[in-house]
Design an enzyme around this catalytic site. Structure first.
Site, short mmCIF file in Angstrom:
data_model
loop_
_atom_site.label_atom_id
_atom_site.label_comp_id
_atom_site.label_asym_id
_atom_site.label_seq_id
_atom_site.Cartn_x
_atom_site.Cartn_y
_atom_site.Cartn_z
N HIS A 1 43.35 10.08 66.40
CA HIS A 1 43.36 8.93 65.49
C HIS A 1 43.47 7.62 66.26
CE1 HIS A 1 47.61 8.61 66.39
NE2 HIS A 1 47.69 9.91 66.20
N ASP B 1 47.26 13.67 69.75
CA ASP B 1 47.46 13.78 71.21
C ASP B 1 48.02 15.15 71.57
OD1 ASP B 1 49.88 13.27 69.97
OD2 ASP B 1 50.43 11.58 71.23
#
Length: 426
Positions: free
Chosen positions: A41, A332
């Site tokens: 994102h 992540d």
């Protein structure tokens, strides 16, 4: 340019028959058949503030939506039914950051980052090579996201960038057809069955195994002492010290840096050190040579990526033949184990809007299949492959140590829970 923004007229390829050695071949001999984009994102507000006096303000104006990033979409479950509830999002909205925004929300900066990623994909796959249709064709594109608002909104912005010019210049007929198709569907699922991130809720074996290793990592003298020094420099109140670890610090510092906000100068000077320690701890937990945590973290996702390629190569159905692009909005914590399993992790924390692209090609004469990887727009040589263009067999062989079918994943989760009980994780 050859799909990853690297302008090359020729490529050195490993020929399948060893006796013929390597050969130089023109790009036009290789036909692109499938693209899979796994992306983090865009920039967001911190997940949790640092509990000290120098807290940064995060006003609602940082979340304004630029008009050019708007794109009509709907969210469904994997079967096309109503969107599941999101316990993670609900937890974010229980508290507000200083300034008035909720934690973990996509910002204007993040929206623009995702739009630019979409625009880059457009330049490559629509304008330069004509692989994708100029306007969104649902038969060509599959969109999947975790059930977290920042990822859903990031996907919206990416789609706006990917199909921006067509939106502006589409004809009356095209607008009518778009209304009939309705908004693009972004598929998601409930928290317990999500596989687009390491799922500590749905796989208790992973939770217990990771928790034990995390405790061991923080007990390492070098890491423990360094964290204590940082906590002392910050002048934290005694009851707040235990809330602060390297991940909390890194999360806040990277968010502040992305938005040009001034936080603690003491911490900013130590950003690189904090990032390295967070990566050290992650690697201690993942322990790539042992495989188990990596398998449980991204094994089911690797299995899906593999299956998409095999279905395209086999041409097993009309749906498969028309599908050209798979989009996956992840985190992540997905990219680090994924890149590690592929042997291409660069030992740097994945930035906001980082993307991993998997391209599948077929040689027009030999009919052989090849895979090419790009991370953040740069070509990667997969570990175990001789060149950047890797045979499909070589690629599958590389990920076979980590990819898990649904049944294998379920079995390993259960075994991990039994072998690593929760008693030692508190």
């Amino acid at each position: 340019m050859f799909y990853c923004l690297q302008k090359k007229k020729k490529m050195v390829l490993a020929e399948q028959r060893e006796d013929t050695g390597q050969l130089m071949s023109e790009r036009h001999e290789y036909e692109l058949k499938l693209v899979q984009v796994i992306f983090r994102h865009g920039a967001r507000t911190p997940l949790k503030p640092i509990p000290h006096k120098e807290q940064v303000e995060w006003p609602p104006t940082l979340l304004d939506i630029p008009l050019h990033t708007q794109f009509d979409y709907k969210v469904t479950d994997l079967s096309g039914g109503p969107r599941p509830t999101s316990p993670i999002e609900k937890r974010y909205r229980e508290h507000k950051l200083k300034g008035g925004t909720f934690p973990g929300q996509l910002t204007t900066v993040g929206m623009q980052q995702m739009f630019e990623l979409g625009a880059r994909l457009r330049r490559t796959y629509v304008e330069e090579f004509g692989f994708l249709s100029p306007s969104l064709n649902p038969a060509e594109v599959f969109v999947r996201s975790t059930n977290i608002v920042r990822n859903l909104e990031s996907t919206r912005c990416l789609l706006a960038g990917l199909f921006q010019q067509q939106q502006q210049n589409e004809t009356l007929k095209e607008r009518r057809e778009k209304r009939e198709m309705g908004p693009v569907a972004i598929l998601t699922c409930d928290l317990n069955t999500e596989i687009l991130f390491p799922n500590y809720h749905g796989c208790l074996g992973l939770k217990h195994l990771s928790s034990n290793k995390m405790l061991h990592a923080y007990s390492q003298p070098e890491i423990s002492e360094e964290l204590q020094k940082l906590q002392q420099k910050m002048g934290l109140e005694e009851e707040k010290i235990k809330e602060v670890d390297f991940f909390l610090l890194l999360d806040n510092l990277l968010a502040e840096e992305a938005h040009g906000l001034a936080g603690s100068l003491v911490l900013k000077d130590m950003l690189q050190q904090i990032e390295q320690r967070a990566i050290d701890i992650i690697f201690y937990v993942l322990e790539p040579d042992e495989r188990e945590v990596l398998q449980l973290s991204v094994g089911p996702f690797l299995y899906i990526l593999q299956d998409n390629m095999l279905q395209t190569a086999n041409g097993s159905s009309a749906t498969t033949k028309s599908r050209k692009l798979f989009l996956y909005a992840v985190h992540d914590t997905t990219l680090i184990p994924l890149l590690t399993a592929l042997g291409i992790f660069d030992n740097k924390w994945p930035p906001y809007a980082a993307d991993l692209v998997l391209e599948l090609y077929q040689h027009q004469y030999s009919k052989m299949w090849f895979v090419r990887l790009c991370y953040k727009g740069e070509e990667q040589v997969l570990k175990g492959c001789r060149t950047a263009l890797c045979t499909l067999d070589e690629f599958l062989n590389r990920i076979s140590a980590y990819a898990l079918s649904p049944d294998e994943y379920s079995t390993l989760c259960t075994q991990g829970e039994q072998q690593h009980p929760p008693g030692n994780t508190n």
